[in-house]
Design an enzyme around this catalytic site. Structure first.
Site, PDB file in Angstrom:
ATOM      1  N   GLY A 121      19.723  47.531  30.689  1.00 13.55           N
ATOM      2  CA  GLY A 121      18.850  48.608  31.140  1.00 13.55           C
ATOM      3  C   GLY A 121      18.276  48.486  32.544  1.00 13.55           C
ATOM      4  CG  ASP A 141      26.005  48.793  26.180  1.00 16.55           C
ATOM      5  OD1 ASP A 141      25.974  48.645  27.423  1.00 16.55           O
ATOM      6  OD2 ASP A 141      26.639  48.023  25.420  1.00 16.55           O
ATOM      7  CG  ASP A 186      26.818  48.507  36.187  1.00 16.51           C
ATOM      8  OD1 ASP A 186      27.415  48.091  37.185  1.00 16.51           O
ATOM      9  OD2 ASP A 186      25.929  47.854  35.595  1.00 16.51           O
ATOM     10  CB  CYS A 239      28.623  42.102  39.203  1.00 21.11           C
ATOM     11  SG  CYS A 239      28.872  41.730  37.470  1.00 21.11           S
TER      12      CYS A 239
END
Ligand code: SAM
Length: 315
Positions: A121, A141, A186, A239
């Site tokens: 979150g 999710d 993401d 990432c």
């Protein structure tokens, strides 16, 4: 400090990337991230929270590339995570570069926004804040375990405009087509940009991880794109530093959805690295050059890849 062990596959990957300095990358793995956080303007004015921290001995300075964001210099014997402001949801501790994707998304009050892979979150709380608790945020999710911390972080942050869903992200592109003004995608990834937070990612990395995950990443990005209204925006972020999880995924989207256009995004004050034009015999769409990319040793933070995509009228 001595270096930590990395897998043979990771070493081979690093040596195959023409723009990576392997020594700098390995050194960055042992350097802790700076303590950075956002202040919660949904609860109190920014200056009240910042003054409170300064009065308690914290030296904090603004970060230029994200709104309401600061870097803290540690006060003696106190962890930022143990402070009263953290306990009351007045600050959210978040890596400095991890704040970039939501800045690229730039959600506005009153919009319909989807956070496709939202747990735990960090970015959903950032989105709700920029929406000023208005409009609708769907925070989704697929993980039952990770949905709990997502809900508790949204509650701690005082988010009032959010619906939490537990679904495979591939659902939205099929069943909720063209329903959102903005979608954040993401995705799960090999995490090779945040090895300083997770040494196991470097030790256990294998090419098979990327081969598996890039298929899922592309499906999630296609789903995010299909769930976006014409004229709306999608942000794809990882990432990791792997070109097959970054440049390749965006390139594939562009070849499969003719209306998709990459918009240039350059966060203020950050070193930006040009995405690769080709890697291992694969040529990427030249539009990918407009994406934001940085390595873990570029900005004293995490390595990240962020693509800002606009959806045209045609698919
Ligand atoms: C990089 S993390 C997201 C971090 C989050 N955006 C944040 O800033 O706090 C990726 C997330 O994707 C979720 N995930 C994995 N497979 C998924 C799928 N098929 N659909 C939706 N979410 C998925 C994982 O459970 C994980 O929480």
């Amino acid at each position: 400090m001595s270096r930590i062990p990395v897998s043979e596959d990771l070493l081979a990957l690093l040596q195959s990337l023409p723009d990576v300095d392997v020594d700098l990358y390995l050194d960055a793995m042992t350097r802790p991230l700076p303590e950075t956080f956002r202040v919660n303007t949904l609860k109190l004015p920014e200056e009240v929270i910042v003054s409170f921290l300064r009065e308690r001995g914290w030296e904090v300075e603004r970060i230029s590339w994200a709104r309401h964001a600061y870097r803290a210099n540690r006060a003696e014997r106190e962890e930022l995570g143990a402070t009263v402001p953290h306990l009351f949801g007045l600050i959210y501790i978040q890596g400095p570069i991890s704040m970039v994707p939501v800045e690229a998304l730039d959600p506005r009050p009153g919009e319909r926004v989807l956070d496709l892979c939202a747990a735990p979150g960090s970015k959903s709380t950032q989105i709700a804040q920029l929406m000023e608790n208005s409009g609708v945020l769907v925070a989704n999710d697929a993980s039952t375990e990770r949905i709990r911390p997502l809900i508790s972080n949204l509650q701690r942050w005082g988010v009032m405009n959010c619906v939490v869903t537990l679904k495979d992200g591939r659902y939205f592109g099929k069943r909720m087509r063209e329903s959102f003004d903005r979608v954040l995608c993401d995705v799960p990834c090999s995490s090779l940009g945040i090895v300083m937070k997770d040494w196991a990612a470097a030790k256990n990395y294998s090419h098979g991880i990327t081969e598996r995950v890039r298929v899922l990443q592309l499906s999630l990005l296609l789903s995010a794109y299909d769930a976006t209204s014409p004229g709306g925006r999608v942000v794809y972020s990882t990432c990791t530093i792997h070109p097959l999880e970054n440049e390749w995924v965006v390139s594939e989207l562009l070849s499969r959805r003719s209306g998709a256009r990459v918009l240039e995004f350059r966060p203020e004050g950050l070193k930006v690295r040009r995405p690769l034009e080709e890697w291992s015999g694969i040529r990427f769409d030249p539009e990918v050059a407009k994406c934001f990319k940085c390595y873990p040793y570029d900005n004293g933070g995490e390595g990240f890849f962020v693509a800002l995509i606009e959806k045209g009228e045609t698919r």
